[in-house]
Scaffold this active site. Structure first.
Site, PDB file in Angstrom:
ATOM      1  N   GLU A 215      10.875  -3.863   3.268  1.00 50.67           N
ATOM      2  CA  GLU A 215      11.174  -4.078   4.686  1.00 50.67           C
ATOM      3  C   GLU A 215      12.106  -5.259   4.916  1.00 50.67           C
ATOM      4  OE1 GLU A 215       7.440  -4.090   6.753  1.00 50.67           O
ATOM      5  OE2 GLU A 215       7.016  -2.024   6.178  1.00 50.67           O
ATOM      6  N   LYS A 352       2.472   3.818  15.751  1.00 48.10           N
ATOM      7  CA  LYS A 352       3.350   4.464  14.769  1.00 48.10           C
ATOM      8  C   LYS A 352       3.386   5.950  15.102  1.00 48.10           C
ATOM      9  CE  LYS A 352       2.626   1.427  10.757  1.00 48.10           C
ATOM     10  NZ  LYS A 352       1.820   1.229   9.526  1.00 48.10           N
TER      11      LYS A 352
END
Length: 444
Positions: A215, A352
């Site tokens: 990430e 999400k």
């Protein structure tokens, strides 16, 4: 009325080189929209089914079955329908075309959440274009949200856990520029702290310690979780933002929870003697010591996805000053959110879209969370694409917070850059969540 003319899916690749699903939607009036779905590494066992091919191709991670489900089942069934009817289309796909359920609701086991979501996202973009409004405005209208708010970015600048090859058990150490005046300034603060952090890590651990994880955060080979917090504190000080930039953590504790109900802080060590195994209560006390020593405002997945009891204890003890975020615990599932609200298990939702598999169900989970007085953090996945849908989602639902990685790697910056564009487009109407990130708007 403009109607759906065609829907086509293809296999593309995510930021980890794994296949994922992309969908194109063509509308009768010439409008075109495209969306791609992400994929997680530390996935909750209660997430809706991500359909993978298995076998040897792509090490089992191919998505040709999901692509085929869009091209042969979902696509043809949606031709002629109204792209602005998001709820109707999502419910049609989830309830009728797929129809699979388990104890937590619609699980998408027949067609795959990745197939359904790719269509759901693309249709949402098409609906916005047909209405001739920005995507964030279309999403706000779908949810009944009247006040748009730009989120506080939570930059994941130190990676551990399942996202990095170091020995750090806890997965994400984040910085949140809550003291910024607007999103543009928040980006400036985040980037400056990130660069100071790089220099601090390089000086202390050498050049190779500044290699980045999935990430975009650094993955220094440290084992002490407290050392991660110390590095952040130092970088924030060096950047001159003490008090303006605060800290968040995503522990992803399910990744190191054992069958013996202990948490192993040394789970990545091959010659592990079990000396760092601790109980849920001991882990809870460790978090409390972190909170007393560092400016921590958010702790995500502090315990295993089935450890409702210890979650509730931590929330009762420090939930006023720190948000306790459910990710693997809740998997953006309205039924699990309802249970957690009733049992006071946590006090914030990690949103999400690919955990639940449709825009409509995601909006439902957010509205429930906000009505309960919870915070909401919109989130990417560790396997991302260049798709920017979640940036518009965060603004449209006024979640107040977004985490989509470090200010590094294009698939992460794509979202942050889209938020900069949205803030510019809103002009004097733009509101930045700032210190009100846990409750940026009244429930809608």
């Amino acid at each position: 009325m403009a109607t759906i003319k065609s829907i086509k899916a293809r296999q593309i690749f995510d930021s980890r080189g794994n296949p994922t699903v992309e969908v194109d939607v063509h509308i009768s009036n010439g409008v075109f929209a495209r969306a791609a779905v992400p994929s997680g590494a530390s996935t909750g066992i209660y997430e809706a089914l991500e359909l993978r091919d298995g076998g040897s191709d792509y090490l089992g991670k191919g998505v040709s079955k999901a692509v085929n489900n869009v091209n042969s089942i979902i696509g043809p069934a949606l031709v002629g329908k109204d792209p602005t009817d998001q709820t109707g289309l999502d419910n049609f796909m989830v309830h009728q075309l797929d129809g699979t359920q388990n104890e937590w609701g619609w699980c998408k086991e027949k067609l795959g959440a990745n197939a359904i979501l790719a269509v759901s996202l693309a249709v949402c973009k098409a609906g916005a274009a047909v209405r001739n409004v920005p995507l964030y405005k279309h999403i706000a209208d779908l949810a009944g949200n009247k006040k748009l708010v730009l989120p506080v970015p939570a930059f994941n600048v130190i990676n551990g856990g399942s996202h990095a090859g170091n020995k750090l058990a806890m997965q994400e150490f984040m910085i949140l520029p809550v003291g910024a005046a607007n999103f543009k300034e928040a980006m400036k603060m985040g980037c400056e702290v990130y660069h100071h952090l790089k220099a601090v890590i390089k000086k202390k651990y050498g050049q190779d310690a500044t290699n980045v994880g999935d990430e975009g955060g650094f993955a220094p080979n440290i084992q002490e979780n407290k050392e991660g917090l110390e590095l952040l504190k130092t970088a924030i000080e060096k950047a001159g933002y003490t008090g303006k930039v605060v800290i968040g953590m995503d522990v992803a504790a399910s990744e190191f929870y054992g069958k013996d109900k202990s948490y192993d802080l040394n789970f990545k060590e091959e010659s592990n003697d079990g000396s760092q195994k601790i109980s849920g209560d001991q882990l809870k006390d460790l978090y409390k010591s972190f909170v007393s020593e560092y400016p921590i405002v958010s702790i995500e997945d502090p315990f295993d996805q089935d450890d409702w009891e210890t979650y509730a204890k931590l929330t009762a003890e420090i939930g006023e000053q720190v948000q306790i975020v459910g990710d693997d615990l809740l998997v953006t599932n309205p039924k699990r959110v309802a249970k957690a609200i009733a049992e006071k298990t946590c006090n914030a939702l990690l949103l999400k879209v690919n955990q639940i598999g449709s825009v409509t169900e995601s909006i439902e989970a957010v509205k429930m969370s906000k009505k309960a007085g919870w915070g909401v953090m919109t989130s990417h996945r560790s396997g991302e694409t260049e798709d920017t849908f979640i940036a518009d989602l965060a603004v449209g639902l006024s979640t107040g917070q977004i985490k989509t990685g470090a200010p590094c790697r294009s698939e992460r910056l794509a979202k942050y850059n889209q938020l900069l564009r949205i803030e510019e487009e809103l002009g004097s109407e733009a509101v930045y969540a700032g210190a009100s990130f846990r409750k940026p708007v009244e429930p809608y």
